[in-house]
Each structure stands twice: as C-alpha cells, then as structure tokens.
Design a protein around this motif. Structure first.
Motif, PDB file in Angstrom:
ATOM      1  N   MET A   1       0.611  -1.228   0.113  1.00 45.86           N
ATOM      2  CA  MET A   1      -0.069  -0.015   0.186  1.00 45.86           C
ATOM      3  C   MET A   1       0.752   1.183  -0.130  1.00 45.86           C
ATOM      4  N   LYS A   2       0.597   2.262  -0.775  1.00 43.95           N
ATOM      5  CA  LYS A   2       1.175   3.485  -0.915  1.00 43.95           C
ATOM      6  C   LYS A   2       0.452   4.535  -0.425  1.00 43.95           C
ATOM      7  N   VAL A   3       0.831   5.545   0.318  1.00 40.43           N
ATOM      8  CA  VAL A   3       0.264   6.641   0.972  1.00 40.43           C
ATOM      9  C   VAL A   3       0.974   7.976   0.776  1.00 40.43           C
ATOM     10  N   LEU A   4       0.406   9.077   0.303  1.00 43.36           N
ATOM     11  CA  LEU A   4       0.908  10.353   0.080  1.00 43.36           C
ATOM     12  C   LEU A   4       0.501  11.148   1.124  1.00 43.36           C
ATOM     13  N   VAL A   5       1.397  11.808   1.943  1.00 40.57           N
ATOM     14  CA  VAL A   5       1.110  12.718   2.918  1.00 40.57           C
ATOM     15  C   VAL A   5       1.389  14.167   2.318  1.00 40.57           C
ATOM     16  N   VAL A   6       0.471  15.119   2.092  1.00 37.40           N
ATOM     17  CA  VAL A   6       0.720  16.383   1.729  1.00 37.40           C
ATOM     18  C   VAL A   6       1.131  17.253   2.731  1.00 37.40           C
ATOM     19  N   GLY A   7       1.992  18.016   2.594  1.00 39.99           N
ATOM     20  CA  GLY A   7       2.278  19.117   3.746  1.00 39.99           C
ATOM     21  C   GLY A   7       3.730  18.857   4.269  1.00 39.99           C
ATOM     22  N   GLY A   8       4.321  19.890   5.043  1.00 39.63           N
ATOM     23  CA  GLY A   8       5.691  19.770   5.487  1.00 39.63           C
ATOM     24  C   GLY A   8       5.931  20.067   6.924  1.00 39.63           C
ATOM     25  N   GLY A   9       4.858  20.131   7.748  1.00 40.43           N
ATOM     26  CA  GLY A   9       4.991  20.667   9.160  1.00 40.43           C
ATOM     27  C   GLY A   9       4.916  19.641  10.051  1.00 40.43           C
ATOM     28  N   GLY A  10       4.641  19.773  11.448  1.00 38.21           N
ATOM     29  CA  GLY A  10       4.688  18.965  12.425  1.00 38.21           C
ATOM     30  C   GLY A  10       3.494  18.025  12.401  1.00 38.21           C
ATOM     31  N   ARG A  11       2.605  18.550  12.140  1.00 36.71           N
ATOM     32  CA  ARG A  11       1.226  17.949  11.830  1.00 36.71           C
ATOM     33  C   ARG A  11       1.473  16.701  10.836  1.00 36.71           C
ATOM     34  N   GLU A  12       1.887  17.010   9.837  1.00 34.67           N
ATOM     35  CA  GLU A  12       2.277  16.210   8.588  1.00 34.67           C
ATOM     36  C   GLU A  12       3.323  14.884   9.066  1.00 34.67           C
ATOM     37  N   HIS A  13       4.015  15.470  10.027  1.00 35.94           N
ATOM     38  CA  HIS A  13       5.198  14.521  10.406  1.00 35.94           C
ATOM     39  C   HIS A  13       4.451  13.503  11.307  1.00 35.94           C
ATOM     40  N   ALA A  14       3.670  13.833  12.253  1.00 40.11           N
ATOM     41  CA  ALA A  14       2.893  13.026  13.131  1.00 40.11           C
ATOM     42  C   ALA A  14       2.115  12.157  12.222  1.00 40.11           C
ATOM     43  N   ALA A  31       4.985  15.125   0.583  1.00 43.58           N
ATOM     44  CA  ALA A  31       5.274  16.224  -0.381  1.00 43.58           C
ATOM     45  C   ALA A  31       4.761  17.733   0.274  1.00 43.58           C
ATOM     46  N   PRO A  32       5.839  18.500   0.744  1.00 42.78           N
ATOM     47  CA  PRO A  32       7.316  18.213   0.792  1.00 42.78           C
ATOM     48  C   PRO A  32       8.066  17.526   1.695  1.00 42.78           C
ATOM     49  N   GLY A  33       7.287  17.287   2.766  1.00 41.23           N
ATOM     50  CA  GLY A  33       8.129  16.729   3.926  1.00 41.23           C
ATOM     51  C   GLY A  33       8.846  17.356   4.857  1.00 41.23           C
ATOM     52  N   ASN A  34       9.536  16.880   5.605  1.00 37.44           N
ATOM     53  CA  ASN A  34      10.714  17.778   6.167  1.00 37.44           C
ATOM     54  C   ASN A  34      11.719  16.940   6.928  1.00 37.44           C
ATOM     55  N   ALA A  35      12.590  17.370   7.549  1.00 36.73           N
ATOM     56  CA  ALA A  35      13.703  16.632   8.061  1.00 36.73           C
ATOM     57  C   ALA A  35      13.232  15.231   9.081  1.00 36.73           C
ATOM     58  N   GLY A  36      11.904  15.615   9.636  1.00 35.55           N
ATOM     59  CA  GLY A  36      11.402  14.561  10.791  1.00 35.55           C
ATOM     60  C   GLY A  36      10.964  13.434   9.984  1.00 35.55           C
ATOM     61  N   THR A  37      10.047  13.505   8.674  1.00 33.07           N
ATOM     62  CA  THR A  37       9.436  12.738   7.928  1.00 33.07           C
ATOM     63  C   THR A  37      10.402  11.691   7.241  1.00 33.07           C
ATOM     64  N   LEU A  38      11.702  12.272   7.304  1.00 36.86           N
ATOM     65  CA  LEU A  38      12.658  11.370   6.234  1.00 36.86           C
ATOM     66  C   LEU A  38      13.091  10.055   7.018  1.00 36.86           C
ATOM     67  N   ALA A  39      12.384  10.129   8.356  1.00 38.22           N
ATOM     68  CA  ALA A  39      12.895   8.789   9.045  1.00 38.22           C
ATOM     69  C   ALA A  39      11.676   7.756   8.933  1.00 38.22           C
ATOM     70  N   SER A  47       5.838  21.322  -3.569  1.00 35.82           N
ATOM     71  CA  SER A  47       5.073  22.008  -2.703  1.00 35.82           C
ATOM     72  C   SER A  47       3.688  21.596  -2.307  1.00 35.82           C
ATOM     73  N   ALA A  48       3.438  21.711  -1.098  1.00 37.65           N
ATOM     74  CA  ALA A  48       1.862  21.337  -0.691  1.00 37.65           C
ATOM     75  C   ALA A  48       0.670  21.928  -1.482  1.00 37.65           C
ATOM     76  N   GLU A  49       1.333  23.363  -1.935  1.00 36.24           N
ATOM     77  CA  GLU A  49       0.193  24.210  -2.574  1.00 36.24           C
ATOM     78  C   GLU A  49       0.468  24.066  -4.036  1.00 36.24           C
ATOM     79  N   ASP A  50       1.368  23.306  -4.683  1.00 35.26           N
ATOM     80  CA  ASP A  50       1.455  23.187  -6.112  1.00 35.26           C
ATOM     81  C   ASP A  50       0.527  21.865  -6.432  1.00 35.26           C
ATOM     82  N   ILE A  51      -0.857  22.213  -6.648  1.00 37.73           N
ATOM     83  CA  ILE A  51      -1.889  21.213  -6.942  1.00 37.73           C
ATOM     84  C   ILE A  51      -1.537  20.597  -8.182  1.00 37.73           C
ATOM     85  N   ALA A  52      -1.217  21.458  -8.967  1.00 40.12           N
ATOM     86  CA  ALA A  52      -0.846  20.755 -10.431  1.00 40.12           C
ATOM     87  C   ALA A  52       0.342  19.543 -10.495  1.00 40.12           C
ATOM     88  N   ALA A  53       1.280  19.955  -9.820  1.00 34.31           N
ATOM     89  CA  ALA A  53       2.443  19.016  -9.537  1.00 34.31           C
ATOM     90  C   ALA A  53       1.886  17.764  -8.672  1.00 34.31           C
TER      91      ALA A  53
END
Length: 201
Positions: A1-14, A31-39, A47-53
């Motif tokens: 199963m593949k899941v995409l989490v959109v965003g790059g803040g603490g909420r998205e890390h959680a 997308a884009p994630g952060n240093a914490g989500t890399l784990a 970017s979370a706001e680049d809807i087309a991408a």
C-alpha cells in the motif's frame, strides 16, 4: 500500500509517523515533508500548494490514499481534484474546507445552525472593530478572516493589544487579503480539541 501525505509541518510528520507504524507496513511519501519525515517516509520535492504537480505525481505513482494536512491546498480544491482522478483522499472538499478558510463563514454557519460558539461580531473596517473592542472589554480575541499560516488569531489580554491586532490585520495589512475582514469574539477558557474522521462512501 502506498500513502502520500501532503504537507511539510509537524502535523504532517505526526501523520506520516502514525501511518508508517500501521501493521500493513505502507510505503509513505511526503510532499514536501521535512527533516523529521525522512525517518518514516520518502520526501518528494513538491510544494503542498502546487496542486498541478501533486496531481501529476499521483497520476504517475498511483498511491492508494492521499492524506492532506495543510488548509491552503484543501481550500484551493486539492481534495476535489484528486477525487476526480479516482483517488481516495483524507481531507475535505474545497466547499467544506471553507469552514477553516474563512473565520467569517465559519462563524456565520455556527450561528445559523445554533452551534454553541463565542459571542462575536464581524467587521470590515478598523474603526468599527476597535469601537466594539472598547465597548466589550478584554480579554478578547481578534481573528483575521482568511488563512494566515496559523498567525491570524490574537488572544488579547488588554484592549490595547486588541486594537493593535486590528491595526495589524486591517490597516497594516500584515496578513494581506486574509485580514480585510476580522472576527472579534469573546475569549473562552477551556480545553481545545481537534477531531478528524474519515467517512467512507
């Protein structure tokens, strides 16, 4: 199963951390994630706001679920676009996200529906807003109508603080168009909770 989490803040890390810990062992992308989500996930330079991408990546990668954290892409219709692509999305439509995207709209809906909410007034000019603050007293809350990256709400302990908050939003334009209107409401004391639910079907 593949899941995409959109965003790059603490909420998205959680969110990414919790999803990655599921017993099904999903592959998680951010997308884009952060240093914490890399784990716990693979970060994607979108970017979370680049809807087309995001839509383009989803078409190519075909995730089973997309979880959208930030308000801005939801208000811009990301969930609607992805649903139209046949993708399962955790996040409200643009119409529903307006409850978060406009404090004025949210207050009007609550008042019309009889939902318990703080006594409030809506203003489109600073002079009237400050006059109301003086008549109501402090503590009092000043909210910029639109999205302001989590910075548009001021809990003011004094009338002077409230007047400054009104000036920031409506006169100085600190929040741009988001501060053209403000909600001034009574300050309520108590616990705060956010409740998220996925309704299937």
């Amino acid at each position: 199963m593949k899941v995409l989490v959109v965003g790059g803040g603490g909420r998205e890390h959680a969110l990414a951390w919790k999803i990655a810990a599921d017993s099904s062992k999903p592959r998680v992308y951010c997308a884009p994630g952060n240093a914490g989500t890399l784990a716990v996930a693979e970060n994607i330079a979108i970017s979370a706001e680049d809807i087309a991408a995001i839509v383009s990546w989803v078409r190519a990668s075909k995730p089973d679920l997309v979880v959208v954290g930030p308000e801005a892409p939801l208000c811009a219709g990301l969930a609607d676009r992805l649903t139209a692509e046949g993708v399962r999305v955790f996040g409200p439509t643009a119409a529903a996200a307006r409850l978060e995207g406009s404090k004025v709209f949210s207050k009007e809906v609550m008042q019309a529906a009889g939902v318990p909410t703080a006594e409030a007034r809506i203003f489109s000019d600073a002079v009237s807003a400050k006059a109301y603050v003086k008549s109501r007293g402090a503590p009092i809350v000043v909210k910029a109508d639109g999205l302001a990256a989590g910075k548009g709400v001021a809990v003011c302990k004094t009338v002077e603080e409230a007047e400054n908050a009104i000036e920031d939003a409506m006169t100085r334009g600190v929040f741009g168009d988001a501060g053209r209107r403000v909600v001034v409401e009574d300050c309520l004391q108590g616990d705060e909770a956010s409740i998220l639910a996925l309704v299937d079907g």
